[in-house]
Design a protein around this motif. Structure first.
Motif, PDB file in Angstrom:
ATOM      1  N   ARG A  26     -12.379  23.171 -11.721  1.00  0.00           N
ATOM      2  CA  ARG A  26     -10.944  23.321 -11.928  1.00  0.00           C
ATOM      3  C   ARG A  26     -10.198  22.687 -10.752  1.00  0.00           C
ATOM      4  N   PRO A  27      -8.971  22.232 -10.986  1.00  0.00           N
ATOM      5  CA  PRO A  27      -8.226  21.613  -9.887  1.00  0.00           C
ATOM      6  C   PRO A  27      -7.875  22.631  -8.808  1.00  0.00           C
ATOM      7  N   SER A  28      -7.852  22.175  -7.574  1.00  0.00           N
ATOM      8  CA  SER A  28      -7.447  23.039  -6.465  1.00  0.00           C
ATOM      9  C   SER A  28      -5.934  23.190  -6.479  1.00  0.00           C
ATOM     10  N   GLU A  29      -5.425  24.118  -5.687  1.00  0.00           N
ATOM     11  CA  GLU A  29      -3.983  24.326  -5.632  1.00  0.00           C
ATOM     12  C   GLU A  29      -3.286  23.078  -5.083  1.00  0.00           C
ATOM     13  N   LYS A  30      -3.894  22.418  -4.103  1.00  0.00           N
ATOM     14  CA  LYS A  30      -3.302  21.195  -3.555  1.00  0.00           C
ATOM     15  C   LYS A  30      -3.252  20.093  -4.610  1.00  0.00           C
ATOM     16  N   GLU A  31      -4.284  20.011  -5.430  1.00  0.00           N
ATOM     17  CA  GLU A  31      -4.295  19.012  -6.504  1.00  0.00           C
ATOM     18  C   GLU A  31      -3.235  19.338  -7.546  1.00  0.00           C
ATOM     19  N   ARG A  32      -3.072  20.605  -7.856  1.00  0.00           N
ATOM     20  CA  ARG A  32      -2.041  21.009  -8.824  1.00  0.00           C
ATOM     21  C   ARG A  32      -0.643  20.639  -8.331  1.00  0.00           C
ATOM     22  N   ARG A  33      -0.420  20.795  -7.038  1.00  0.00           N
ATOM     23  CA  ARG A  33       0.911  20.519  -6.478  1.00  0.00           C
ATOM     24  C   ARG A  33       1.206  19.023  -6.390  1.00  0.00           C
ATOM     25  N   ALA A  34       0.184  18.201  -6.487  1.00  0.00           N
ATOM     26  CA  ALA A  34       0.366  16.761  -6.293  1.00  0.00           C
ATOM     27  C   ALA A  34       1.353  16.149  -7.285  1.00  0.00           C
ATOM     28  N   LEU A  35       1.339  16.607  -8.527  1.00  0.00           N
ATOM     29  CA  LEU A  35       2.245  16.046  -9.531  1.00  0.00           C
ATOM     30  C   LEU A  35       3.698  16.339  -9.173  1.00  0.00           C
ATOM     31  N   ARG A  92      -4.821  12.947  -4.009  1.00  0.00           N
ATOM     32  CA  ARG A  92      -4.763  14.281  -4.618  1.00  0.00           C
ATOM     33  C   ARG A  92      -4.363  14.197  -6.081  1.00  0.00           C
ATOM     34  N   LEU A  93      -3.421  13.296  -6.383  1.00  0.00           N
ATOM     35  CA  LEU A  93      -2.984  13.142  -7.774  1.00  0.00           C
ATOM     36  C   LEU A  93      -4.114  12.573  -8.628  1.00  0.00           C
ATOM     37  N   GLU A  94      -4.855  11.624  -8.082  1.00  0.00           N
ATOM     38  CA  GLU A  94      -6.004  11.057  -8.803  1.00  0.00           C
ATOM     39  C   GLU A  94      -7.063  12.125  -9.061  1.00  0.00           C
ATOM     40  N   SER A  95      -7.298  12.978  -8.054  1.00  0.00           N
ATOM     41  CA  SER A  95      -8.274  14.060  -8.223  1.00  0.00           C
ATOM     42  C   SER A  95      -7.812  15.041  -9.296  1.00  0.00           C
ATOM     43  N   PHE A  96      -6.492  15.284  -9.333  1.00  0.00           N
ATOM     44  CA  PHE A  96      -5.941  16.187 -10.348  1.00  0.00           C
ATOM     45  C   PHE A  96      -6.132  15.597 -11.741  1.00  0.00           C
TER      46      PHE A  96
END
Length: 222
Positions: A183-192, A168-172
């Motif tokens: 645009r990044p998904s909410e799950k991708e945004r939360r990864a950081l 998820r972090l890599e996708s973000f």
């Protein structure tokens, strides 16, 4: 299933470290109790005197909560710190650690013991949950488990959770590439935030970490 197990399972329903979340909840409730019920309690005042107030993090956390909640307000903490300042001017010295650090440390220890003892019945819920134990709490729990098979299972679950988090972090990170239009998904945004929480935990627990520095943590997943 006892009340503690129910509390632990409920804390796994969200992202992040379930132990950190419960300590954070405990700290907030303790601060509210102090501000609302105990400004004039002699024992509470004495505890604040002995540590000359709270540690920096707990002091500002208490003030922030007091100012943000109209039902609490700054009166209670002002009364307590007025007493601390008078004590200091009379020559009072700090002889103990922060009052809230001590309580948080005791709560954290209870939660770690409870999680470790109940792990056989909690591990499936943890595996299916979106939560990830922060590095410190994961290592604390791992060090308390004597069953090698259980240790191995927890380690494997933790690794799979972290590998999914990495994806998820890599996708973000990829969404910052100018060639990527989505645009990044909410799950991708939360990864950081989840990654930072894994390594650093939340801003909870005792301020003093000397006893933890002395321990030898396992440096990597089994």
């Amino acid at each position: 299933m006892d009340i503690i197990e129910i509390e632990l399972k409920k804390s796994m329903e969200e992202e992040g470290c379930p132990i950190c979340r419960l300590v954070e909840k405990f700290e907030k409730e303790e601060i509210e109790t102090i501000l609302y019920e105990h400004p004039n309690d002699p024992e509470v005042r004495k505890a604040f005197q002995k540590s000359l107030g709270l540690c920096p993090r707990h002091a500002w956390k208490t003030l922030k909560l007091a100012l943000s909640n109209p039902l609490l307000g700054p009166h209670g903490i002002s009364v307590i710190y007025e007493d601390v300042l008078k004590w200091y001017l009379k020559g009072g010295q700090s002889t103990e650690e922060c009052f809230l650090c001590k309580l948080s440390s005791e709560k954290e220890e209870t939660l770690l013991e409870s999680f470790s003892e109940r792990l056989p019945s909690l591990i499936e819920s943890y595996e299916k949950s979106p939560s990830i134990l922060c590095r410190r709490h994961y290592e604390e729990i791992l060090n308390r488990i004597s069953d090698e098979k259980l240790k191995e299972k927890l380690s494997q679950i933790q690794r799979r959770k972290l590998e999914r988090l990495l994806k998820r972090l890599e996708s973000f990170v990829d969404t910052f590439d100018y060639r990527v239009e989505r645009r990044p998904s909410e799950k991708e945004r939360r990864a950081l935030a989840e990654t930072i929480e894994f390594f650093s935990g939340r801003e909870v627990g005792p301020e003093c970490r000397e006893r933890r520095r002395e321990k030898k943590w396992p440096l990597k997943l089994r």
